[in-house]
Design an enzyme around this catalytic site. Structure first.
Site, PDB file in Angstrom:
ATOM      1  N   ILE A 800      23.410 -17.362 -27.143  1.00 42.45           N
ATOM      2  CA  ILE A 800      23.794 -18.525 -26.347  1.00 42.45           C
ATOM      3  C   ILE A 800      23.308 -18.379 -24.919  1.00 42.45           C
ATOM      4  CG2 ILE A 800      25.749 -19.806 -25.392  1.00 42.45           C
ATOM      5  CD1 ILE A 800      27.282 -19.234 -27.915  1.00 42.45           C
ATOM      6  N   GLY A 803      23.651 -12.460 -19.545  1.00 44.26           N
ATOM      7  CA  GLY A 803      24.197 -12.193 -18.230  1.00 44.26           C
ATOM      8  C   GLY A 803      23.883 -10.799 -17.754  1.00 44.26           C
ATOM      9  N   SER A 807      25.386 -10.253 -23.297  1.00 47.62           N
ATOM     10  CA  SER A 807      25.008 -11.598 -23.714  1.00 47.62           C
ATOM     11  C   SER A 807      26.125 -12.209 -24.530  1.00 47.62           C
ATOM     12  CB  SER A 807      23.711 -11.564 -24.539  1.00 47.62           C
ATOM     13  OG  SER A 807      22.635 -11.020 -23.793  1.00 47.62           O
ATOM     14  N   VAL A 808      26.003 -13.516 -24.702  1.00 49.15           N
ATOM     15  CA  VAL A 808      26.940 -14.269 -25.531  1.00 49.15           C
ATOM     16  C   VAL A 808      26.171 -14.828 -26.715  1.00 49.15           C
ATOM     17  CG1 VAL A 808      28.615 -16.141 -25.591  1.00 49.15           C
ATOM     18  CG2 VAL A 808      28.279 -14.840 -23.486  1.00 49.15           C
ATOM     19  N   LYS A 823      31.180 -12.527 -26.975  1.00 47.25           N
ATOM     20  CA  LYS A 823      30.665 -11.946 -25.746  1.00 47.25           C
ATOM     21  C   LYS A 823      30.480 -10.447 -25.971  1.00 47.25           C
ATOM     22  CE  LYS A 823      32.561 -13.327 -21.995  1.00 47.25           C
ATOM     23  NZ  LYS A 823      33.519 -13.500 -20.876  1.00 47.25           N
ATOM     24  N   ASP A 918      37.666 -16.468  -9.070  1.00 51.94           N
ATOM     25  CA  ASP A 918      36.240 -16.651  -9.352  1.00 51.94           C
ATOM     26  C   ASP A 918      35.977 -18.023  -9.961  1.00 51.94           C
ATOM     27  OD1 ASP A 918      33.611 -15.823  -9.263  1.00 51.94           O
ATOM     28  OD2 ASP A 918      33.664 -14.868 -11.219  1.00 51.94           O
TER      29      ASP A 918
END
EC number: 2.7.11.1
Length: 1770
Positions: A800, A803, A807-808, A823, A918
């Site tokens: 998906i 990061g 990753s996701v 995740k 955040d």
């Protein structure tokens, strides 16, 4: 409907009293197609009239406030206000407890008015003609009442209760006769098709509940097919239990689910407590005199004294850590004497002759213990010893809390944790013992009944060889299964306990001699107990004491009534029994002293008792013949722990006698969550046992959560879903979940892909398949727990996004086909960048917030040696950052919706003590309904700054990082490399040097990155270590380009445009910031300091979050890391100094949304920082860029601290208003105030809600509103709204356990040292999965293999007969394979290459000294992240309940006379390519024609600007990606193996868009009035309707009048389907709305006018004039499309009636209800009506209203028609 014992005259009189008049029968063969509209009205009137339903209002003290005329007729109470008040207790028959049943229920409702309460009670009907003076049971009527609490409309104080009362539907209890005929009691069911009578033993039927009906159908099938050979038995239908992931027969699922979820919740609690103990041990290991504990300074002056205290606490903590749950062991001595060939019962002197040559267990002696009742659960000797040490631990140090509060608190907390764990472990042992007894009893009954049926068939063939199907054969009843001792004492029956008998009072129970499979008697230890107030407040689902009369606790499950979706017992069976630590633990093995019993006695935990039964005379009393016994079942409760002295403790759940279950009273119950404090249970002999018995009750109470609660809310739109392809026979994941503490009795070939996770069995004679294959193994072996979650359980479909740390991925669970977002986080990165606390924080918050509508749900978490995995809800709409990037900016209507949802979510978090820290568009996901959900809680609570740049003092290093590995005092966790052969949590199974506290990995990682510095360039989305700079900026998951480069027509200056390197990274990554490398090379472990820091200092979750001790333990786990503070917090927390040009501090992450106080290091615990972020997000939603954006973080910081907002330049004020209303601008300015004290929201959330911008916002229903933008999902695997950002599929590594897999089993999972044993002559097992494979292979499909590298594809179809199954064969061990069922009903089976008959029982041949003890996950090597195992049991339990509801609906829909086209097909439609068709023939046109002209937006807020595009019907409550939906029919059906209406076709040629960026056509706004409709719960109403039909049609004593009414209901349903089909093809200009409307108006002229107007609009109207009639019609079983009622009704209030209808499970609980009144304001403020019309009602207003709901109904009809057609094509 009434007691069967009513005489014909009494019954007729009763019918007349209820107003049920004889109606002319409806011809069954009339043609529906020829019926006119008038006929439809006739049937609708007939279907809803004369419903025997009454209204009863009671004052809080039980005084009758109002009763319907029918009530007055039945009770004979005159409706005379001048007479003395009547109390309900005076009308109820039975004991004082029975008479107080309404008062108890009222007390329950007063404590929790979010539930409805169902009561059954008996009254004496009024004297009828011919029955005067008669005092027999013919005048006794059983009634059922379901009610809610009504509050005063002005004061909101409880006012009274309102009840819907009706004669109880025919139930198992309706067949009870009197006590004298108890032994011969049977349940007789009749099938309308073939009129075959099947009789079931009463106690067996009560145990199965609704499942007994399904089992009867199976017996009928055996009779119809004239099965005379066990090997030819038809295959039973199986259903997947989502909790333990075992397939169980459908008739056992409901009973199994109750105990299964209870056990797993207790397991989860034990794991959390165990983790907390490890944290506590870490604190004790490094505790010094100068340390603080929870803010309290240690004040002792003597180091020696402190060391003695700490040593004692460490020993206590270690003992508690080394306590393991019990394991099942066989009683080998008695197992040989309990089998049929021994011709006897060990518990009495009667011997049975073995005259059956086909004896089941004779043929397969290897499986005898499988159905033996003599296996039991046993603690290891070391665990017994540790339990005794913990429970008897007394502090030798007398500390005054005032003298040394810190040390006293430390002692209290440590002891409390240890005792809580002991309590939970004992509770789990009780629960597993109880489940085992129930399973064995049911299994024995099933064996008996099937064999009896086979014998009947054989006899029928012999006696009727020429006419096998004659009625004389089929009407031959089964031989009754009853006791062989007619003088037997009363039996205690329970729907949740096996047969039990009281010492010297209760008789042993035997099976018929011809069966040889008798249920083993369960003697009850006599314990004299006096119920106390605490006993009453703390119910247990298990009985506690025997009665001198027949006790039936609780009442048997009744047949599902028309208003119920689940049985009350199941809905309220979530209580985890709470035994005390000093429970009576008794083990009786026929005087055979086993190690556990002796050890328990030795340690004083309990004594073995021997309470065998003896024969005595049966007491007879008139009271014992009446009524239903009591059942009090409370809703879910918190687990609490008793802190009373041990002497005051007693067992609240079970006797520890493994052959008996002590009955416990479950009456007189009030909902409470405080702990139990009962009187001491004193051991007495049988002669004294009668002193503590309770009278039997004739009433029952059960609670049902109101509509909207998780138990049954929104079931409707789930009704048609199914999985696409899923594994019928699944890869087994690690042994248990959420951790393992029981043996796995499977042989190696049963876990081909995960053999390392399968322990060898300790018992050479006991094996059990993980998936029962026939009705004989009704329950899955409770010792084989659900697998530990593993990445191998999922098919990773596609990435998906990517990061900074991982990753996701979009994943599909192999077993169920559900879609998730997983995740994946690399441990090494998380440790090196000091993100350990962030990960723990996010996981913990998502666990406790998982039921919040604004949080992305967490379903599971687990880890392997390299990665952490978070299995979350897949939200296909992407995030707000992507939406802004694609559209440039959002219209005000969209922005207002998102902002209100954000405000609601943030405020709720703040109320629960959580500060997000955040918030940004990347962390706001859009679900498939278009609503926003928060994610990424990695920086929550603990604050951004401390984790971001905290360089600790040398003396404040992490506790864990400073523990020397070789220090024996710190050895409390076993090393990874030594975890194979030992039971990890049992110290006596390994030496102390095996328990090294493994922290070397952290130290080395800290050194590795100590001198590294990082940078990131615009061309790289991954971190690259370089020595050039210490700045790292992570790119966004979703922003591939500058956000301002979208289609916005605002000309932004270059300074406001973001460069690639300055974009933030994704919301789906755990954290947007991490700690830079530490500068001091001497502190190599300093970067570990935050691993043991708490999420926040001196803060905890609010109590309203903690609904159970499992959550409380989570809370403890979150905050326990901060139990000790070794040094003051650093004072320098600022991120930026404006005046320091030489500063070398660099920020990485997303600075645009940080509040000024956060930058200055002052706002860590100030929730105002979140409101600042909300203001920044709002600005960006409207204008397309952040308000303080700049090219460098330092520049951003300067702008934020200055507070100067960068407003865009507009040509004139008119242009500005197109983008920014004055109210919106004012809100932004007030949220972006630099001073937190002056910022909007500083005085509370109300000042934000009261801002003019939010005028007319309904804050209580924000998430119920129609979303402005709903993602268009063409495929459940659609990821078009996400940017890949370079993410790729990858290997996630092996599980932790797999590193040690080859030690025992070698390369292929087989022990090479004992491989020669595989040549033994072991008969191959009959493979149930192979049978399925053969059936599935009859259709052509593309074979799919599993993700298992050790598996290969085989076709076993040729090797197994189809639809043949032997009773004996099902007791063999069964290989565990994996297989898929493809959408068209075909599939393949993938199995291990080692699935060889020669290896079938390989594990049995492994010598005991070479076998592993099962490894407990409790003490798996605790990494920095803890156990990290979590499963969302609430979601799994809900899935089980949904499956049960679906099974009930399917069962009822199969009954004669019920016309029902809907089924459990998927809402995704029937297209083979997996695509979704929009309702209507012009779906493609509407989709393609709805593209937004993004490049030229005109933001005016006008709905017409954005087109008129109908939404797809993929709603959040029905979309296929919704995990654990009730429609995922994970079942194995011998008759219908094909998966109807699967989500994705087998070809799957239509896949998601492969581009990295979302397609522009995805963003469509259905803002047109024609498209602002929602999907209501049509299918739910249809299901309830169908259930209500079949309930009544199954009644054998159904009156002719009732039959006519039910036929009318069926005809209405059929005609409604035809009208719906006609509407599908009708012209859009058609005026008629074809709505079924129920109107209640007491004024005749108004009623006539509204009725005529509705009829002129094409509606079919049923009009009534009183509230009683309204309730009667609405609860009749017919689902109306709209209900309209006046606000003021005679005697009853419409508001109260509406609340009653909506909050009880009825056919019209989801039907829109409109008020017609002159009191508009009162009706509107009541918030119970869907709409309000003000009198006089004008035709135009009425037409608009009807059109509104007709549009909704039309959308539902289109969906229903598509899905029904899909069903028919299959």
């Amino acid at each position: 409907m009434f007691n069967r014992s009513n005489t014909a005259g009494g019954s007729q009189a009763m019918k007349e009293g209820l107003g049920i008049n004889k109606l002319s029968p409806i011809s069954s063969n009339s043609n529906p197609s020829s019926l006119t509209s008038s006929n439809y009205e006739k049937y609708l009137q007939l279907a809803t009239e004369k419903n025997p339903c009454m209204i009863l209002e009671l004052e809080l003290d039980g005084k009758v406030r109002y009763g319907s005329p029918q009530w007055n007729t039945i009770t004979g109470v005159a409706d005379d206000s001048g007479s003395s008040p009547t109390y309900i207790a005076d009308l109820i028959l039975g004991s004082d407890q029975d008479k107080g049943v309404f008062q108890k229920a009222t007390d329950m409702l007063l404590m929790n008015d979010d539930t409805s309460c169902t009561i059954t009670f008996k009254i004496k009907a009024a004297d009828y003609e011919g029955s005067a003076g008669c005092d027999d049971e013919s005048t006794i009527t059983t009634l059922e009442a379901r009610g809610i609490l009504i509050r005063d409309g002005h004061t909101q104080l409880p006012s009274h209760t309102m009840w819907i009362v009706k004669p109880r539907t025919n139930d198992w209890s309706d067949f009870y006769a009197n006590e004298d005929a108890q032994d011969d009691m049977v349940i007789q069911l009749s099938d309308n098709c073939d009129d075959i009578d099947i009789q079931l033993p009463e106690e067996f039927a009560k145990t199965l509940g609704f499942g007994a009906k399904i089992f009867v159908q199976y017996l009928k099938r055996i009779r119809l097919e004239m099965i005379i050979d066990e090997f030819n038995l038809p295959l039973p239908k199986m259903e997947l239990c989502r909790v333990c992931e075992n397939f169980v027969p459908v008739w056992w699922l409901e009973t199994h689910s109750q105990s299964c979820v209870c056990e797993h919740r207790t397991e989860s609690l034990i794991q959390l407590l165990h983790d907390n103990l490890l944290e506590q041990q870490a604190i004790l290991a490094n505790f010094t005199k100068d340390s603080e504990y929870k803010g309290s300074q240690i004040q002792v002056r003597s180091n020696n004294f402190l060391n003695q205290v700490l040593d004692s606490l460490r020993e206590l903590c270690q003992d508690a850590i080394d306590i393991n749950p019990s394991e099942m062991v066989p009683d080998l001595y008695h197992s040989l004497s309990t089998f049929p060939q021994d011709n006897g019962n060990n518990n009495n002197n009667n011997n049975n002759n073995n005259n059956n040559n086909n004896a089941l267990l004779d043929q397969f002696p290897i499986q005898k213990d499988t159905v033996s009742l003599n296996s039991y659960f046993q603690f290891s000797p070391r665990t017994n010893h540790n339990i005794q040490n913990v429970t008897s631990w007394q502090s030798r140090f007398f500390l005054n809390d005032d003298q040394d509060p810190g040390l006293a608190l430390l002692i209290h907390d440590t002891l409390d944790l240890a005792r809580k764990k002991v309590d939970a472990v004992l509770r789990l042992d009780n629960a597993m013992t109880y489940s085992l007894k129930i399973k064995n009893e049911v299994n024995n009954y099933v064996v008996q009944l099937i064999r009896e049926q086979i014998e009947i068939n054989k006899h029928a063939i012999l006696t009727h060889p020429m006419n096998l199907r004659s009625s004389s054969i089929f009407h031959s009843p089964l031989p009754q299964i009853h006791s062989q001792q007619p003088e037997a004492e009363n039996l205690i029956y329970s729907s949740s306990t096996p047969l039990q008998v009281q010492h010297d009072q209760c008789a042993s129970f035997e099976a018929p001699s011809k069966s040889h499979l008798e249920p083993i008697p369960f003697p009850v230890s006599s314990i004299e107990e006096t119920p106390t107030a605490n006993d009453i407040r703390h119910p247990s689902p298990l009985p506690r004491s025997c009665s001198n009369t027949v006790m039936k606790l609780p009442t048997p499950r009744r047949k599902l009534d028309s208003n119920g979706l689940f049985s009350d017992a199941y809905l309220n069976a979530d209580i985890i029994p709470n035994p005390s630590i000093e429970s009576t633990i008794s083990i009786d093995r026929d005087n055979n002293t086993n190690s556990r019993g002796s050890s328990m006695k030795q340690y004083g935990i309990g004594e073995a008792t021997d309470s065998r039964t003896s024969n005595s005379e049966r007491p007879s009393s008139s009271s014992s013949r009446l009524g239903i016994r009591s059942r009090s079942i409370t809703p879910r409760q918190k687990i609490e722990y008793s802190h009373v002295d041990n002497d005051d403790r007693t067992n609240e759940m079970l006797s520890r006698d493994k052959d008996s279950l002590q009955p416990q009273p479950s009456v007189d119950t009030t909902i409470t969550s405080s702990t139990q404090a009962t009187t001491t249970g004193t051991k007495t002999n049988s002669n004294n046992s009668t002193n503590s018995v309770l009278p039997k009750l004739m009433t029952s109470i059960s609670l049902t959560p109101r509509r909207g609660s998780p138990s049954f809310g929104n079931l409707a739109s789930h009704s048609m879903q199914q999985t696409n392809s899923f594994k019928l026979i699944h890869d087994k994941s690690p042994i248990s979940s959420p951790f393992t503490f029981s043996k796995d009795f499977l042989t190696p070939e049963q876990h081909p892909s995960n053999i390392a996770r399968t322990d060898s069995i300790n018992n050479a004679m006991l094996t059990s398949p993980n998936m029962p294959l026939s009705p004989l193994l009704l329950a899955t072996n409770q010792t084989v727990k659900s697998p530990t979650p593993s990445i191998k359980d999922y098919d990773i479909l596609k990435p998906i996004s990517k990061g900074a740390y991982g990753s996701v991925y979009l994943a599909r669970k192999k077993l169920t086909g559900d879609y998730f977002a997983i995740k994946v986080l690399r441990k090494s990165d998380m440790i090196a960048k000091n993100q350990v606390t962030n990960v723990k924080s996010e996981r913990a918050i998502m666990m406790v917030q998982s039921d919040k509508p604004y949080v992305a749900r967490l379903f599971a978490s687990f880890q392997n040696k390299d990665n952490l995995f978070l299995v979350m809800e897949y939200l296909p709409g992407g995030d707000l950052a992507t939406l802004i990037k694609m559209m440039g900016y959002l219209p005000d209507q969209w922005a207002k919706q998102y902002l209100t949802e954000i405000v609601v979510g943030v405020n709720d978090m703040h109320q629960n003590g959580i500060i997000h820290h955040d918030l940004k568009p990347e962390n706001l996901l859009i679900d498939n309904a278009g609503h926003v959900k928060l994610t990424d809680f990695g920086l929550s609570r603990a604050g951004l700054i401390r984790r971001h740049k905290f360089v600790p003092h040398k003396s404040s290093l992490s506790i864990s990082s400073t523990l020397p590995i070789d220090n024996p005092a710190n050895n409390f966790t076993m090393n990874n490399n030594n975890s194979n052969h030992s039971q990890l949590s049992t110290p006596d199974s390994f030496t102390s040097d095996h328990k090294q506290y493994n922290r070397s990995k952290k130290s080395s990682l800290g050194q590795q990155y100590e001198h590294s510095e990082y940078s990131s360039t615009s061309n790289s989305h991954s971190m690259t270590p370089t020595p050039s700079t210490n700045t790292v900026v992570y790119p966004s998951y979703y922003r591939g380009k500058d956000r301002s480069h979208g289609s916005s027509n605002i000309d932004l200056p270059a300074s406001l445009r973001r460069s690639e390197s300055q974009l933030s990274f994704s919301l789906l990554d755990i954290s947007r910031s991490s700690t830079p490398p530490l500068a001091n090379p001497t502190n190599s472990n300093a970067n570990n300091i935050m691993r043991r820091k708490s999420l926040t200092e001196n803060k905890s979750f609010s109590n309203d979050l903690l609904s159970s001790d499992a959550i409380a333990a989570t809370n403890t786990n979150i905050n326990s890391n901060n139990n000790i503070s070794l040094s003051p917090a650093p004072s320098d927390l600022a991120l930026f100094y404006p005046d320091d040009s030489k500063q070398n501090k660099k920020f990485f992450g997303t600075p645009d949304y940080l509040a000024p106080e956060t930058i200055e290091g002052k706002g860590e615990d100030n929730k105002q920082c979140d409101w600042w972020s909300v203001g920044c997000i709002f600005f960006e939603l409207l204008l397309g860029y952040p308000p303080f954006h700049a090219e460098t973080p330092d520049a951003v910081f300067k702008k934020i601290l200055s507070g100067v907002i960068q407003w865009p330049e507009f040509k004139n004020e008119e242009e500005e208003r197109e983008f920014l209303t004055p109210e919106a601008k004012d809100l932004i300015e007030k949220l972006l105030v630099v001073d937190p004290a002056k910022r909007l929201g500083a005085k509370g959330i109300q000042e934000i809600k009261d801002h003019p911008y939010f005028k007319n916002v309904d804050w209580d229903h924000v998430y119920d509103e129609e979303a402005s933008f709903v993602p268009t999902i063409d495929n459940p695997e659609d990821t078009d709204y996400f940017d890949l950002r370079g993410a790729e599929l990858q290997d996630f590594g092996d599980d932790i356990e797999n590193d040690n897999a080859n030690i025992l089993f070698g390369k292929h999972g087989i022990n090479t040292d004992v491989s020669e044993l595989s040549a033994a002559n072991l008969s191959p097992p009959l493979n149930h999965k192979n049978i399925l494979s053969r059936k599935l292979s009859m259709s052509n499909t593309t074979n799919r293999s599993s993700n298992n590298s050790n598996s290969s594809v085989h076709d076993f179809g040729a090797h197994t007969p189809v639809n043949k199954l032997s009773i004996a064969s099902v007791l063999e061990s069964v290989p565990q394979e994996t297989g898929y069922i493809t959408p068209n009903g075909t599939g393949t089976t993938t199995t291990s290459a080692k699935n060889s008959p020669n290896l079938k029982n390989l594990s049995l041949a492994i010598p005991p000294h070479m076998r592993d003890r099962r490894s407990s996950k409790l003490n798996d090597s605790q990494t920095e992240f803890g156990s990290f195992n979590f499963r969302n049991l609430s979601a799994l339990d809900k899935a089980n309940k949904d499956a049960i509801n679906r099974l009930k609906s399917e069962h009822f829909s199969e009954q004669p006379g019920v016309h029902r086209r809907t089924s459990s097909a998927s809402l995704m439609g029937s297209s083979s390519d997996g695509s979704v068709s929009t309702p209507g023939s012009n779906a493609s046109n509407t989709t393609s024609g709805g593209k937004l002209k993004i490049h030229k937006p005109t933001i005016s807020g006008s709905p017409s600007t954005f087109g008129t595009f109908p939404k797809t019907f993929l709603r959040s409550d029905s979309f296929s990606t919704r995990s654990y939906s009730p429609e995922r029919s994970i079942s194995i059906d011998s008759s219908t193996l094909s998966r109807k209406g699967s989500i994705i076709g087998d070809n799957q040629q239509t896949t998601a868009n492969s581009s990295d960026s979302p397609t522009m056509t995805k963003f469509k706004s259905p803002l047109s009035p024609a498209n602002t409709t929602t999907v209501s719960s049509y299918f739910s109403r249809q299901r309830v309707l169908s259930k209500s039909f079949s309930q009544r049609t199954n009644s054998s004593d159904l009156s002719a009048e009732e039959s006519d009414r039910l036929q009318a209901i069926s005809r209405v349903n059929s005609l409604r389907n035809r009208r719906r089909s006609g509407r599908k093809s009708s012209s859009t200009s058609e005026i008629g709305y074809h709505m079924d409307v129920l109107v209640c108006e007491p004024i005749p002229i108004h009623r006539y006018r509204v009725t005529k107007d509705l009829e002129n609009l094409g509606c079919t109207v049923v009009s009534v004039g009183a509230g009683d009639e309204l309730v009667s019609r609405a609860t009749s079983g017919v689902s109306f499309d709209l209900i309209m009622t006046a606000l003021k009704l005679p005697k009853l209030g419409a508001i109260d009636i509406v609340q009653l209808l909506k909050q009880t499970n009825g056919a019209n609980s989801t039907t829109p209800i409109v008020a017609i009144t002159n009191y508009f304001q009162e009706a509107a403020t009541s918030r119970v009506f869907d709409d309000v019309l003000e009198k006089p009602v004008k035709l135009d207003e009425l037409k608009k209203l009807v059109a509104k709901y007709a549009l909704k109904k039309s959308q539902e009809d289109e969906e229903h028609t598509i899905l029904s057609d899909s069903d028919e094509t299959h």
